[in-house]
Scaffold this active site. Structure first.
Site, PDB file in Angstrom:
ATOM      1  N   GLU A  36      38.445  53.646  45.903  1.00 19.87           N
ATOM      2  CA  GLU A  36      38.513  53.201  47.302  1.00 19.87           C
ATOM      3  C   GLU A  36      36.939  53.210  47.749  1.00 19.87           C
ATOM      4  OE1 GLU A  36      39.478  52.365  51.388  1.00 19.87           O
ATOM      5  OE2 GLU A  36      40.426  51.956  49.426  1.00 19.87           O
ATOM      6  N   HIS A  46      34.893  50.389  46.723  1.00 18.97           N
ATOM      7  CA  HIS A  46      35.068  49.272  47.472  1.00 18.97           C
ATOM      8  C   HIS A  46      34.488  49.286  48.799  1.00 18.97           C
ATOM      9  CE1 HIS A  46      37.201  46.103  49.530  1.00 18.97           C
ATOM     10  NE2 HIS A  46      38.003  46.656  50.174  1.00 18.97           N
ATOM     11  N   HIS A  96      43.376  42.341  56.824  1.00 20.02           N
ATOM     12  CA  HIS A  96      42.156  42.392  55.999  1.00 20.02           C
ATOM     13  C   HIS A  96      41.901  41.335  54.963  1.00 20.02           C
ATOM     14  CE1 HIS A  96      38.797  44.893  55.047  1.00 20.02           C
ATOM     15  NE2 HIS A  96      39.013  45.497  54.006  1.00 20.02           N
ATOM     16  N   HIS A 125      56.954  32.840  48.416  1.00 17.07           N
ATOM     17  CA  HIS A 125      55.721  32.470  47.851  1.00 17.07           C
ATOM     18  C   HIS A 125      55.971  31.598  46.654  1.00 17.07           C
ATOM     19  CE1 HIS A 125      51.634  33.435  46.650  1.00 17.07           C
ATOM     20  NE2 HIS A 125      51.755  34.112  45.704  1.00 17.07           N
ATOM     21  N   HIS A 142      44.506  36.627  39.592  1.00 12.97           N
ATOM     22  CA  HIS A 142      45.271  35.883  40.513  1.00 12.97           C
ATOM     23  C   HIS A 142      44.713  35.897  41.973  1.00 12.97           C
ATOM     24  CE1 HIS A 142      48.731  33.404  41.313  1.00 12.97           C
ATOM     25  NE2 HIS A 142      49.094  34.321  42.125  1.00 12.97           N
TER      26      HIS A 142
END
Length: 324
Positions: free
Chosen positions: A72, A75, A134, A241, A302
């Site tokens: 975290e 990032h 986000h 999806h 992906h």
């Protein structure tokens, strides 16, 4: 020249933020640090015994997991660097008389909003609407940075048919919609709701729950980590999806073939070939996620593939819609 290299570097950092964000989310480390912008009250992950003891006192109901906390915080460090790069771009553009002004200003506002969404992702305990927003903010940011780069490095003007332009615009809209569906699938932990091909196992058609699956507000919960929706709702999101992928794939494949077959400049035909290659790769990664049960490397790839597809479509649309 300075702006050129800065934009290129910022594009790289934007992609890194998207990939690192996906890696953090898919590693279940989105709440690796329960506070913001620090971590357990520290500017970095607490690793010393006294730091861990203090963190445990401040957050007595949480298990401190340094490995997830580091994901975290890394990032956040990369995202913070990206923010400084965007600010530098804004300053350079405002000082120059030959560069756009409104677009870099909008990008700067967007990066501030992204920081706020990053904070709310933590403080609202991974609320799906915030997490998806986000993620979409990251994709929007990298797209606008490419657009700014293209506006400061104009492409040759070309003549194309109205049909090709329309197909490109529809393809971009479809891809954006598919990315939204992908973000909703990920933020609701629905990626493994269906593990069979081509659609889903069991009597999936009779269990579709559209209203609940796509309700932006899912009530009050201590945490949304690992999802709060029932299986039928997650399955509905996942199936949506997949069908979105079929529609989007067909449109983008048609566009790629159109660009390859048309009497276009070599660089535009190459963009069509790239679009087809990225599309086939993305389809392969999506199938691999199902067959292999969402391995971390493929799942992150992906996300990266979606970003590269989006950049390619932004480039193609910019090239086709510029007035000849």
């Amino acid at each position: 020249m300075k702006l050129t290299w800065l934009l290129r570097l910022t594009l790289v950092f934007s992609l890194m933020v998207i990939l690192m964000g996906a890696y953090t989310r898919l590693s279940d480390a989105g709440l690796g640090c329960p506070d913001w912008p620090g971590c357990y009250g520290h500017i970095k992950v607490p690793t010393q015994s006294h730091e861990i003891a203090r963190a445990q006192d401040n957050f007595p109901h949480l298990e401190i997991e340094p490995a997830k906390a580091w994901l975290e915080m890394i990032h956040r460090y990369i995202a913070g660097t990206l923010g400084l790069l965007v600010l530098s771009i804004l300053v350079l553009c405002l000082r120059s008389g030959e560069t756009p002004k409104k677009l870099p200003l909008f990008i700067a506002v967007l990066i501030v909003l992204q920081a706020a969404l990053g904070m709310w992702t933590v403080t609202m305990k991974l609320m799906p609407l915030v997490v998806m927003s986000h993620l979409l903010g990251g994709f929007t940011l990298i797209s606008l940075l490419l657009l700014l780069y293209l506006r400061t490095h104009p492409l040759p003007r070309i003549r194309v048919s109205r049909g090709a332009r329309t197909l490109a615009a529809v393809g971009l809209a479809a891809l954006i919609g598919q990315i939204v569906l992908g973000g909703w699938t990920s933020s609701n932990y629905a990626a493994l709701a269906c593990t069979a091909l081509p659609v889903c196992e069991g009597d999936w058609l009779a269990n579709l729950q559209w209203a609940r699956a796509f309700s932006p507000f899912q009530g009050s919960h201590p945490s949304f980590e690992f999802g709060v929706l029932d299986y039928a709702s997650r399955m509905t999101i996942h199936v949506s999806h997949r069908f979105g992928a079929l529609i989007t794939g067909a449109i983008l494949l048609s566009l790629g073939v159109t660009l390859l077959a048309g009497d276009q400049p070599a660089w535009l035909r190459r963009s069509g070939a790239l679009l087809i290659c990225l599309l086939l790769l993305q389809i392969g990664l999506g199938i691999s996620n199902v067959v292999l049960h969402l391995p971390l490397g493929i799942a992150v790839s992906h996300n990266g593939g979606a970003a590269l597809l989006l950049l390619t479509m932004v480039f193609i649309n910019y090239a086709l819609w510029r007035k000849a």
